[in-house]
Design a protein around this motif. Structure first.
Motif, PDB file in Angstrom:
ATOM      1  N   ILE A 192      -5.864  -0.494   6.848  1.00 20.93           N
ATOM      2  CA  ILE A 192      -4.537  -0.886   6.356  1.00 20.93           C
ATOM      3  C   ILE A 192      -3.525   0.224   6.623  1.00 20.93           C
ATOM      4  O   ILE A 192      -2.382  -0.034   7.015  1.00 20.93           O
ATOM      5  CB  ILE A 192      -4.600  -1.212   4.863  1.00 20.93           C
ATOM      6  CG1 ILE A 192      -5.506  -2.418   4.627  1.00 20.93           C
ATOM      7  CG2 ILE A 192      -3.207  -1.487   4.297  1.00 20.93           C
ATOM      8  CD1 ILE A 192      -5.747  -2.732   3.170  1.00 20.93           C
ATOM      9  N   ALA A 193      -3.953   1.474   6.406  1.00 25.69           N
ATOM     10  CA  ALA A 193      -3.054   2.600   6.632  1.00 25.69           C
ATOM     11  C   ALA A 193      -2.609   2.670   8.088  1.00 25.69           C
ATOM     12  O   ALA A 193      -1.436   2.942   8.381  1.00 25.69           O
ATOM     13  CB  ALA A 193      -3.742   3.901   6.231  1.00 25.69           C
ATOM     14  N   ARG A 194      -3.533   2.420   9.003  1.00 22.47           N
ATOM     15  CA  ARG A 194      -3.174   2.464  10.427  1.00 22.47           C
ATOM     16  C   ARG A 194      -2.182   1.357  10.786  1.00 22.47           C
ATOM     17  O   ARG A 194      -1.262   1.558  11.573  1.00 22.47           O
ATOM     18  CB  ARG A 194      -4.440   2.350  11.286  1.00 22.47           C
ATOM     19  CG  ARG A 194      -5.271   3.625  11.328  1.00 22.47           C
ATOM     20  CD  ARG A 194      -6.317   3.576  12.426  1.00 22.47           C
ATOM     21  NE  ARG A 194      -7.327   2.561  12.173  1.00 22.47           N
ATOM     22  CZ  ARG A 194      -8.454   2.783  11.492  1.00 22.47           C
ATOM     23  NH1 ARG A 194      -8.689   3.982  10.980  1.00 22.47           N
ATOM     24  NH2 ARG A 194      -9.341   1.824  11.322  1.00 22.47           N
ATOM     25  N   VAL A 195      -2.387   0.172  10.202  1.00 29.72           N
ATOM     26  CA  VAL A 195      -1.482  -0.945  10.482  1.00 29.72           C
ATOM     27  C   VAL A 195      -0.087  -0.654   9.942  1.00 29.72           C
ATOM     28  O   VAL A 195       0.938  -0.966  10.579  1.00 29.72           O
ATOM     29  CB  VAL A 195      -2.041  -2.246   9.863  1.00 29.72           C
ATOM     30  CG1 VAL A 195      -1.007  -3.363   9.919  1.00 29.72           C
ATOM     31  CG2 VAL A 195      -3.313  -2.670  10.588  1.00 29.72           C
ATOM     32  N   MET A 196      -0.023  -0.035   8.770  1.00 29.60           N
ATOM     33  CA  MET A 196       1.259   0.215   8.124  1.00 29.60           C
ATOM     34  C   MET A 196       1.949   1.482   8.619  1.00 29.60           C
ATOM     35  O   MET A 196       3.144   1.685   8.353  1.00 29.60           O
ATOM     36  CB  MET A 196       1.053   0.327   6.611  1.00 29.60           C
ATOM     37  CG  MET A 196       0.652  -0.977   5.946  1.00 29.60           C
ATOM     38  SD  MET A 196       1.895  -2.273   6.149  1.00 29.60           S
ATOM     39  CE  MET A 196       3.289  -1.540   5.299  1.00 29.60           C
ATOM     40  N   GLU A 202       9.087   4.538   9.835  1.00 25.39           N
ATOM     41  CA  GLU A 202      10.482   4.133   9.992  1.00 25.39           C
ATOM     42  C   GLU A 202      11.182   3.923   8.660  1.00 25.39           C
ATOM     43  O   GLU A 202      12.360   4.255   8.500  1.00 25.39           O
ATOM     44  CB  GLU A 202      10.547   2.836  10.807  1.00 25.39           C
ATOM     45  CG  GLU A 202      11.971   2.358  11.077  1.00 25.39           C
ATOM     46  CD  GLU A 202      12.000   1.109  11.929  1.00 25.39           C
ATOM     47  OE1 GLU A 202      13.112   0.567  12.141  1.00 25.39           O
ATOM     48  OE2 GLU A 202      10.923   0.680  12.392  1.00 25.39           O
ATOM     49  N   HIS A 203      10.451   3.389   7.673  1.00 24.90           N
ATOM     50  CA  HIS A 203      11.074   3.025   6.399  1.00 24.90           C
ATOM     51  C   HIS A 203      10.513   3.820   5.224  1.00 24.90           C
ATOM     52  O   HIS A 203      10.718   3.454   4.071  1.00 24.90           O
ATOM     53  CB  HIS A 203      10.857   1.532   6.125  1.00 24.90           C
ATOM     54  CG  HIS A 203      11.348   0.639   7.202  1.00 24.90           C
ATOM     55  ND1 HIS A 203      12.691   0.417   7.442  1.00 24.90           N
ATOM     56  CD2 HIS A 203      10.671  -0.092   8.135  1.00 24.90           C
ATOM     57  CE1 HIS A 203      12.826  -0.421   8.460  1.00 24.90           C
ATOM     58  NE2 HIS A 203      11.620  -0.742   8.902  1.00 24.90           N
ATOM     59  N   GLY A 204       9.813   4.901   5.512  1.00 25.96           N
ATOM     60  CA  GLY A 204       9.141   5.658   4.464  1.00 25.96           C
ATOM     61  C   GLY A 204      10.061   6.226   3.415  1.00 25.96           C
ATOM     62  O   GLY A 204       9.636   6.423   2.261  1.00 25.96           O
ATOM     63  N   ASP A 205      11.329   6.493   3.768  1.00 20.54           N
ATOM     64  CA  ASP A 205      12.254   7.045   2.776  1.00 20.54           C
ATOM     65  C   ASP A 205      12.493   6.070   1.621  1.00 20.54           C
ATOM     66  O   ASP A 205      12.772   6.490   0.501  1.00 20.54           O
ATOM     67  CB  ASP A 205      13.592   7.389   3.439  1.00 20.54           C
ATOM     68  CG  ASP A 205      13.460   8.580   4.379  1.00 20.54           C
ATOM     69  OD1 ASP A 205      12.445   9.304   4.258  1.00 20.54           O
ATOM     70  OD2 ASP A 205      14.344   8.769   5.222  1.00 20.54           O
ATOM     71  N   ARG A 206      12.368   4.773   1.894  1.00 15.70           N
ATOM     72  CA  ARG A 206      12.558   3.769   0.859  1.00 15.70           C
ATOM     73  C   ARG A 206      11.298   3.600   0.006  1.00 15.70           C
ATOM     74  O   ARG A 206      11.363   3.114  -1.113  1.00 15.70           O
ATOM     75  CB  ARG A 206      12.923   2.423   1.491  1.00 15.70           C
ATOM     76  CG  ARG A 206      14.277   2.410   2.189  1.00 15.70           C
ATOM     77  CD  ARG A 206      14.459   1.133   2.987  1.00 15.70           C
ATOM     78  NE  ARG A 206      14.313  -0.064   2.143  1.00 15.70           N
ATOM     79  CZ  ARG A 206      14.192  -1.295   2.650  1.00 15.70           C
ATOM     80  NH1 ARG A 206      14.187  -1.474   3.975  1.00 15.70           N
ATOM     81  NH2 ARG A 206      14.084  -2.322   1.837  1.00 15.70           N
TER      82      ARG A 206
END
Length: 253
Positions: A192-196, A202-206
């Motif tokens: 799951i971590a690899r897929v996400m 890109e959106h980790g700040d949110r």
């Protein structure tokens, strides 16, 4: 009793006879080359490769090189075949040492032994459910886990609930990926971590907490062990409250 209820009861009886009774063999005709074991093994191979929906009396007969009517001499309906497949897929119950080993280690080993079975036969998640007749192998698995919990002070219903709780954790985790890795139980979180990873980059700040959690999961994947420890910790607390003095727990307060 309503007609549907009678049909279900009759179905349970026929499945029980097939799972627990003497082997069903044709009473007429020449000595057959086909056998119930061959039918079940072929059906399991098919389900492992293509999923349980691919298993039909017609398809199994075709894979064996026989007509569907030939199968009916051994097994009458698809639900009977699924019951035989389920019990055969479980295989013999593991040896975990009984209550002398300690209930916690025993129940953990029981769960770890079941995990690769679910990985090898994911379709068990669909066939080993509901009110149904369990076969000798599957019931032996339950017996082994219950035996590990004997002497803990838990009642019979509580011990059965504990077994269901552990099995439920395994089933829930197995549903997260099509084929859980056998043996260690690791793999789900990392996959799951690899897929996400691209989306979180890109959106980790949110989603800072999710980014940190999934980042850690790439290097440390222990959902199976972690869940088992939490369940066992909870059972240990419960046992400590319910066991009488001298039975491995504290006296009730």
């Amino acid at each position: 009793m309503s007609e549907p209820a009678k049909e279900r009861a009759g179905g349970h009886e026929s499945v029980a006879a097939l799972l627990w009774g003497p082997p069903r063999v044709p009473s007429r005709g020449p000595r057959p080359k086909l056998s119930l074991d061959r039918i079940v093994d072929t059906a399991i191979t098919l389900a492992d490769a293509e999923g349980i929906d691919a298993v039909s009396m017609q398809r199994v007969a075709s894979d064996l090189g026989y007509t569907k009517m030939s199968l009916y001499r051994y097994v009458s309906r698809r639900d009977e075949l699924l019951a035989l497949m389920t019990d055969t897929a479980y295989g013999p119950a593991p040896r975990i040492g009984g209550p002398s080993r300690g209930w916690r280690d025993g129940l953990r080993d029981w769960g770890m032994a079941m995990w690769p079975v679910l990985g090898a036969h994911p379709w068990l998640l669909r066939t080993a459910v509901g009110a149904r007749v369990m076969g000798p192998n599957e019931l032996a698995w339950t017996e082994t886990a219950l035996e590990a919990l004997s002497g803990t002070g838990l009642g019979g219903a509580e011990r059965l609930d504990a077994v269901v709780l552990v099995a439920g954790h395994l089933r829930s985790l197995a549903q997260q990926v099509p084929f859980p890795e056998t043996g260690s139980g690791n793999g789900t979180e990392a996959q799951i971590a690899r897929v996400m990873a691209p989306l979180l980059a890109e959106h980790g700040d949110r989603y800072p907490e999710a980014r940190a959690a999934f980042g850690a999961a790439e290097g440390r994947d222990s959902a199976l062990e972690f869940g088992l420890r939490c369940i066992l910790d909870g059972l240990e607390h419960r046992i400590g409250r319910s066991a009488p003095e001298g039975a491995g727990g504290q006296a009730p307060g």
